[in-house]
Design an enzyme around this catalytic site. Structure first.
Site, PDB file in Angstrom:
ATOM      1  N   GLY A 116       6.627  -6.309   6.608  1.00 16.01           N
ATOM      2  CA  GLY A 116       6.899  -4.983   7.162  1.00 16.01           C
ATOM      3  C   GLY A 116       6.656  -3.882   6.151  1.00 16.01           C
ATOM      4  N   GLU A 191      23.979 -23.916 -13.015  1.00 16.30           N
ATOM      5  CA  GLU A 191      23.930 -24.792 -11.832  1.00 16.30           C
ATOM      6  C   GLU A 191      22.708 -25.713 -11.897  1.00 16.30           C
ATOM      7  OE1 GLU A 191      26.324 -22.137  -8.452  1.00 16.30           O
ATOM      8  OE2 GLU A 191      24.193 -22.493  -8.168  1.00 16.30           O
ATOM      9  N   MET A 323      25.130  -9.761  -6.476  1.00 13.60           N
ATOM     10  CA  MET A 323      23.972 -10.300  -5.733  1.00 13.60           C
ATOM     11  C   MET A 323      24.378 -11.640  -5.136  1.00 13.60           C
ATOM     12  SD  MET A 323      20.958  -9.096  -8.254  1.00 13.60           S
ATOM     13  CE  MET A 323      19.533  -8.606  -7.336  1.00 13.60           C
ATOM     14  N   LEU A 324      25.185 -11.544  -4.086  1.00 10.28           N
ATOM     15  CA  LEU A 324      25.749 -12.743  -3.471  1.00 10.28           C
ATOM     16  C   LEU A 324      25.539 -12.707  -1.968  1.00 10.28           C
ATOM     17  CD1 LEU A 324      29.131 -12.834  -5.441  1.00 10.28           C
ATOM     18  CD2 LEU A 324      27.139 -14.329  -5.785  1.00 10.28           C
ATOM     19  N   HIS A 449      51.545 -31.021   0.033  1.00 10.20           N
ATOM     20  CA  HIS A 449      51.596 -31.910  -1.126  1.00 10.20           C
ATOM     21  C   HIS A 449      51.052 -33.291  -0.770  1.00 10.20           C
ATOM     22  CE1 HIS A 449      53.080 -33.757  -4.779  1.00 10.20           C
ATOM     23  NE2 HIS A 449      53.529 -34.753  -4.012  1.00 10.20           N
TER      24      HIS A 449
HETATM   25  P1  FAD Z   1      17.216 -12.238   0.489  1.00 11.93           P
HETATM   26  O1  FAD Z   1      17.987 -13.441   0.796  1.00 11.93           O
HETATM   27  O2  FAD Z   1      16.374 -12.215  -0.721  1.00 11.93           O
HETATM   28  O3  FAD Z   1      16.315 -11.966   1.789  1.00 11.93           O
HETATM   29  C1  FAD Z   1      15.360 -10.968   1.841  1.00 11.93           C
HETATM   30  C2  FAD Z   1      14.239 -11.428   2.750  1.00 11.93           C
HETATM   31  O4  FAD Z   1      13.387 -10.325   2.992  1.00 11.93           O
HETATM   32  C3  FAD Z   1      13.363 -12.519   2.149  1.00 11.93           C
HETATM   33  O5  FAD Z   1      13.301 -13.622   3.014  1.00 11.93           O
HETATM   34  C4  FAD Z   1      11.989 -11.868   2.007  1.00 11.93           C
HETATM   35  O6  FAD Z   1      10.918 -12.756   2.290  1.00 11.93           O
HETATM   36  C5  FAD Z   1      12.051 -10.777   3.064  1.00 11.93           C
HETATM   37  N1  FAD Z   1      11.188  -9.634   2.799  1.00 11.93           N
HETATM   38  C6  FAD Z   1      11.082  -8.911   1.661  1.00 11.93           C
HETATM   39  N2  FAD Z   1      10.221  -7.893   1.831  1.00 11.93           N
HETATM   40  C7  FAD Z   1       9.784  -7.976   3.104  1.00 11.93           C
HETATM   41  C8  FAD Z   1       8.884  -7.206   3.856  1.00 11.93           C
HETATM   42  N3  FAD Z   1       8.290  -6.134   3.362  1.00 11.93           N
HETATM   43  N4  FAD Z   1       8.634  -7.590   5.120  1.00 11.93           N
HETATM   44  C9  FAD Z   1       9.219  -8.688   5.661  1.00 11.93           C
HETATM   45  N5  FAD Z   1      10.098  -9.436   4.991  1.00 11.93           N
HETATM   46  C10 FAD Z   1      10.381  -9.091   3.723  1.00 11.93           C
HETATM   47  N6  FAD Z   1      24.584 -16.432  -3.482  1.00 11.93           N
HETATM   48  C11 FAD Z   1      25.786 -16.910  -3.079  1.00 11.93           C
HETATM   49  O7  FAD Z   1      26.604 -16.150  -2.551  1.00 11.93           O
HETATM   50  N7  FAD Z   1      26.118 -18.227  -3.257  1.00 11.93           N
HETATM   51  C12 FAD Z   1      25.265 -19.103  -3.849  1.00 11.93           C
HETATM   52  O8  FAD Z   1      25.599 -20.288  -3.991  1.00 11.93           O
HETATM   53  C13 FAD Z   1      24.002 -18.621  -4.281  1.00 11.93           C
HETATM   54  N8  FAD Z   1      23.135 -19.464  -4.868  1.00 11.93           N
HETATM   55  C14 FAD Z   1      21.904 -18.989  -5.241  1.00 11.93           C
HETATM   56  C15 FAD Z   1      21.018 -19.866  -5.865  1.00 11.93           C
HETATM   57  C16 FAD Z   1      19.778 -19.428  -6.271  1.00 11.93           C
HETATM   58  C17 FAD Z   1      18.831 -20.395  -6.924  1.00 11.93           C
HETATM   59  C18 FAD Z   1      19.397 -18.070  -6.032  1.00 11.93           C
HETATM   60  C19 FAD Z   1      18.043 -17.592  -6.432  1.00 11.93           C
HETATM   61  C20 FAD Z   1      20.272 -17.181  -5.435  1.00 11.93           C
HETATM   62  C21 FAD Z   1      21.542 -17.635  -5.039  1.00 11.93           C
HETATM   63  N9  FAD Z   1      22.469 -16.783  -4.444  1.00 11.93           N
HETATM   64  C22 FAD Z   1      23.697 -17.253  -4.069  1.00 11.93           C
HETATM   65  C23 FAD Z   1      22.170 -15.357  -4.207  1.00 11.93           C
HETATM   66  C24 FAD Z   1      21.758 -15.138  -2.739  1.00 11.93           C
HETATM   67  O9  FAD Z   1      20.646 -15.945  -2.446  1.00 11.93           O
HETATM   68  C25 FAD Z   1      21.413 -13.671  -2.498  1.00 11.93           C
HETATM   69  O10 FAD Z   1      22.483 -12.847  -2.914  1.00 11.93           O
HETATM   70  C26 FAD Z   1      21.164 -13.426  -1.021  1.00 11.93           C
HETATM   71  O11 FAD Z   1      20.116 -14.227  -0.548  1.00 11.93           O
HETATM   72  C27 FAD Z   1      20.836 -11.952  -0.776  1.00 11.93           C
HETATM   73  O12 FAD Z   1      20.556 -11.747   0.581  1.00 11.93           O
HETATM   74  P2  FAD Z   1      19.545 -10.605   1.063  1.00 11.93           P
HETATM   75  O13 FAD Z   1      19.446 -10.770   2.536  1.00 11.93           O
HETATM   76  O14 FAD Z   1      19.951  -9.307   0.507  1.00 11.93           O
HETATM   77  O15 FAD Z   1      18.150 -10.955   0.387  1.00 11.93           O
HETATM   78  P1  NAD Z   2      22.731 -14.060 -14.207  1.00 11.98           P
HETATM   79  O1  NAD Z   2      22.806 -12.595 -14.301  1.00 11.98           O
HETATM   80  O2  NAD Z   2      23.861 -14.818 -13.616  1.00 11.98           O
HETATM   81  O3  NAD Z   2      22.497 -14.694 -15.662  1.00 11.98           O
HETATM   82  C1  NAD Z   2      21.430 -14.340 -16.461  1.00 11.98           C
HETATM   83  C2  NAD Z   2      21.734 -14.785 -17.880  1.00 11.98           C
HETATM   84  O4  NAD Z   2      20.569 -14.636 -18.649  1.00 11.98           O
HETATM   85  C3  NAD Z   2      22.824 -13.957 -18.551  1.00 11.98           C
HETATM   86  O5  NAD Z   2      23.718 -14.808 -19.200  1.00 11.98           O
HETATM   87  C4  NAD Z   2      22.047 -13.080 -19.524  1.00 11.98           C
HETATM   88  O6  NAD Z   2      22.803 -12.720 -20.661  1.00 11.98           O
HETATM   89  C5  NAD Z   2      20.909 -14.004 -19.880  1.00 11.98           C
HETATM   90  N1  NAD Z   2      19.707 -13.333 -20.356  1.00 11.98           N
HETATM   91  C6  NAD Z   2      19.159 -12.174 -19.916  1.00 11.98           C
HETATM   92  N2  NAD Z   2      18.017 -11.914 -20.589  1.00 11.98           N
HETATM   93  C7  NAD Z   2      17.835 -12.939 -21.462  1.00 11.98           C
HETATM   94  C8  NAD Z   2      16.833 -13.266 -22.400  1.00 11.98           C
HETATM   95  N3  NAD Z   2      15.794 -12.480 -22.578  1.00 11.98           N
HETATM   96  N4  NAD Z   2      16.962 -14.403 -23.119  1.00 11.98           N
HETATM   97  C9  NAD Z   2      18.027 -15.229 -22.926  1.00 11.98           C
HETATM   98  N5  NAD Z   2      19.012 -14.974 -22.038  1.00 11.98           N
HETATM   99  C10 NAD Z   2      18.909 -13.852 -21.308  1.00 11.98           C
HETATM  100  O7  NAD Z   2      21.360 -14.349 -13.421  1.00 11.98           O
HETATM  101  P2  NAD Z   2      20.801 -15.676 -12.774  1.00 11.98           P
HETATM  102  O8  NAD Z   2      21.520 -16.861 -13.283  1.00 11.98           O
HETATM  103  O9  NAD Z   2      19.325 -15.576 -12.915  1.00 11.98           O
HETATM  104  O10 NAD Z   2      21.171 -15.463 -11.247  1.00 11.98           O
HETATM  105  C11 NAD Z   2      20.650 -14.341 -10.508  1.00 11.98           C
HETATM  106  C12 NAD Z   2      21.587 -13.927  -9.421  1.00 11.98           C
HETATM  107  O11 NAD Z   2      21.660 -14.905  -8.412  1.00 11.98           O
HETATM  108  C13 NAD Z   2      22.977 -13.671  -9.921  1.00 11.98           C
HETATM  109  O12 NAD Z   2      23.250 -12.310  -9.773  1.00 11.98           O
HETATM  110  C14 NAD Z   2      23.879 -14.468  -9.072  1.00 11.98           C
HETATM  111  O13 NAD Z   2      24.864 -13.668  -8.501  1.00 11.98           O
HETATM  112  C15 NAD Z   2      23.001 -15.058  -7.985  1.00 11.98           C
HETATM  113  N6  NAD Z   2      23.330 -16.487  -7.884  1.00 11.98           N
HETATM  114  C16 NAD Z   2      24.557 -16.818  -7.412  1.00 11.98           C
HETATM  115  C17 NAD Z   2      24.933 -18.140  -7.357  1.00 11.98           C
HETATM  116  C18 NAD Z   2      26.293 -18.478  -6.843  1.00 11.98           C
HETATM  117  O14 NAD Z   2      26.936 -17.627  -6.278  1.00 11.98           O
HETATM  118  N7  NAD Z   2      26.755 -19.708  -7.029  1.00 11.98           N
HETATM  119  C19 NAD Z   2      24.067 -19.130  -7.782  1.00 11.98           C
HETATM  120  C20 NAD Z   2      22.840 -18.756  -8.279  1.00 11.98           C
HETATM  121  C21 NAD Z   2      22.477 -17.428  -8.315  1.00 11.98           C
END
Ligand code: FAD
Ligand code: NAD
Length: 470
Positions: A116, A191, A323-324, A449
């Site tokens: 989009g 993780e 970013m959750l 408990h």
């Molecule tokens: P997104 O999930 O990134 O969705 C955005 C969507 O928009 C994407 O599918 C993309 O393709 C689409 N898009 C972008 N631009 C366009 C466009 N121009 N046109 C059409 N479509 C488009 N959060 C948790 O709370 N718990 C977790 O355990 C957790 N684990 C994670 C593990 C990993 C490895 C990663 C990377 C993230 C994790 N997160 C977790 C973070 C979580 O995934 C994000 O906070 C969440 O997905 C954000 O939702 P969103 O809808 O804002 O964005």
């Molecule tokens: P993060 O912000 O959790 O951690 C990034 C880490 O990289 C920090 O400790 C930072 O100090 C370090 N860092 C930054 N620049 C660096 C460099 N140049 N060299 C070495 N270390 C450096 O980011 P992430 O682990 O990439 O996760 C991204 C986002 O995805 C997070 O905001 C998180 O909320 C979300 N996420 C959530 C979950 C969950 O809720 N369980 C799981 C995965 C991801």
């Protein structure tokens, strides 16, 4: 399609698809535009869900390998079948993303596949995923940007998703690497570093700061690093990565001490870059539409999630904050309700954060460091899982529950847990905080408990110095 919509959502992740469903429930004619070919966004496709599936499978393996014998269960011939493990993970993802598509149908939300672009206020064009068909133009009263985030790149370290991977590549490695370097001791690093360590990799985590999980309560992050080190993760703290070179026999990582000093190299099979995520707005036409972009690319919004342009809203990772997925989903609901003329709000002070290592780490509200910095007087109750009978039965006693409450009013200000099922245990405290409850409230509630939640009750009792079982 030329019908006019009440709402076109760009991005079908947790923010976008949830907003679309809520908007449809409220009677708005709604479309969701998604470019990745599947709904569910980062979370369902390459984030929360596949990572938790791999964490669960690798945890089972580690239990069978290291813990079962202690319970009197002998296992022989144990080995990892990575192909099956990855296929199971993919099936979980497919099931859930397919389920979201069904929800779109059920709620009569049009799911439009393609990328989009905002052409103007009230106009979104969608470039189809395949073929040379002309872009489809959607007319709409409101536009909601929910385009999420992408991995933050590290200069000098080019991601190829094979040898130098982001979390996406790290969730699909075709074989267990002998050695792995993880750049960043944040949530993803710990993780996914845990997943591959459990499956047999020698994992080194390289972190720029002197703490893992920066931003978490200091006592918890120190404890986490200690436990994860004991499990076999190697931490290299206060270290700056300066480059990575991929070759036939692996990747050479170059790094140097943060404070300056002798450079060194580390040769590994795979490097995972996990230094954070940045907003994704490429090709969205923000500039042409006049939508302001703020610090580090995040889109600023007002209290109603409206950007500086009337009729264009934004939610989820793309606006920053935690970013959750659950924060993104809640913004989806509230934003749709506001568009429909209702009121809604999110308590950003009571959003839980969970790290799904073993043990899990969970937090809500203020850390001790934040309370000290703000000069807020607080009382603290802390209860170790070694004193919890259920944790003892489960042989899962590493960690503690810590509750912080206002010294004058006893209102719960924060809770920090490292221990078994911390991610589930924290929810009780989130609920109490939402109702502005006190530590005494938790302490007076009957807890079953033997149960892990009794640790939360004991920590609450500890705030007033009257824990029973310690
Ligand atoms: P997104 O999930 O990134 O969705 C955005 C969507 O928009 C994407 O599918 C993309 O393709 C689409 N898009 C972008 N631009 C366009 C466009 N121009 N046109 C059409 N479509 C488009 N959060 C948790 O709370 N718990 C977790 O355990 C957790 N684990 C994670 C593990 C990993 C490895 C990663 C990377 C993230 C994790 N997160 C977790 C973070 C979580 O995934 C994000 O906070 C969440 O997905 C954000 O939702 P969103 O809808 O804002 O964005
Ligand atoms: P993060 O912000 O959790 O951690 C990034 C880490 O990289 C920090 O400790 C930072 O100090 C370090 N860092 C930054 N620049 C660096 C460099 N140049 N060299 C070495 N270390 C450096 O980011 P992430 O682990 O990439 O996760 C991204 C986002 O995805 C997070 O905001 C998180 O909320 C979300 N996420 C959530 C979950 C969950 O809720 N369980 C799981 C995965 C991801």
């Amino acid at each position: 399609m030329s019908d006019a919509y009440d709402l076109v959502v760009i991005g079908g992740g947790p923010a976008g698809y949830v907003a679309a469903i809520r908007a449809a429930q409220l009677g708005m004619k709604t479309a969701v535009v998604e470019g990745r070919g599947a709904l569910g966004g980062t979370c369902l496709n390459v984030g929360c869900i596949p990572s938790k599936a791999m964490l669960q499978s690798s945890h089972h393996y580690e239990m069978a390998d290291k813990e079962f014998a202690h319970h009197g269960i002998d296992v022989s011939g144990l080995k990892v079948n990575l192909k099956t493990m990855l296929a199971r993970k993919d099936k979980v993802v497919e099931g859930l993303t397919g389920g979201i598509e069904m929800l779109m149908k059920k709620n009569k939300v049009d799911y439009i596949k393609g990328w989009g672009k905002i052409d103007a206020v009230g106009k979104v064009s969608v470039k189809p995923l395949e073929g040379k068909a002309k872009a489809q133009v959607l007319n709409t009263a409101n536009i909601l940007i929910a385009t999420g985030s992408e991995v933050t790149p590290l200069p000098g370290v080019t991601i190829d998703e094979k040898q130098i991977v982001s979390s996406t590549g790290a969730l699909a490695l075709p074989k267990v690497p002998k050695t792995m370097a993880v750049i960043g001791a944040g949530v993803i690093g710990l993780e996914l570093g845990s997943v591959w360590r459990r499956l047999g990799s020698e994992v080194t985590v390289v972190e720029f700061l002197d703490v893992a999980l920066p931003g978490m309560d200091g006592e918890v992050s120190k404890h986490a690093q200690r436990i994860l080190s004991k499990q076999g993760l190697t931490f290299k703290m206060k270290t700056k990565v300066t480059g990575a070179k991929a070759g036939k026999d692996g990747v050479t990582l170059t790094m140097e001490p943060r404070e300056g000093g002798k450079a060194e190299t580390l040769k590994v099979d795979v490097v995972l870059v996990a230094i954070g995520r940045r907003p994704f707005t490429e090709g969205l036409g923000l500039k042409e539409a006049g939508v302001e972009v703020g610090e580090r690319g995040f889109i600023p919004v007002d209290a109603d999630y409206q950007t500086n342009v009337e009729g264009i809203y934004a939610i989820g990772d793309v606006i920053g904050g935690a970013m959750l997925a659950h924060k993104a989903e809640d913004e989806g609901v509230v934003c749709a309700e506001i568009m429909a003329g209702q009121t809604g709000h999110i308590d950003y002070g009571a959003i839980p954060g969970i790290v799904y290592t073993h043990p899990e780490i969970a937090a809500v509200g203020k850390t001790e460091e934040q309370l000290k910095d703000a000069g807020i007087a607080y009382n603290k109750g802390k209860f170790p899982f070694t004193a919890n009978s259920r944790a003892r039965c489960n042989d899962d006693t590493d960690g503690f529950v810590k509750i912080l409450a206002d010294a004058t009013t006893d209102k719960v200000l924060g809770c920090h847990i490292i221990g078994p099922q911390a991610g589930d245990l924290i929810q009780e405290v989130v609920n109490v905080m939402e109702f502005e409850g006190s530590a005494e409230d938790i302490a007076r509630i009957c807890h079953g408990h033997p149960g892990l939640p009794e640790s939360v009750k004991e920590a609450a009792l500890g705030v007033a110095g009257r824990a029973i079982h310690i």
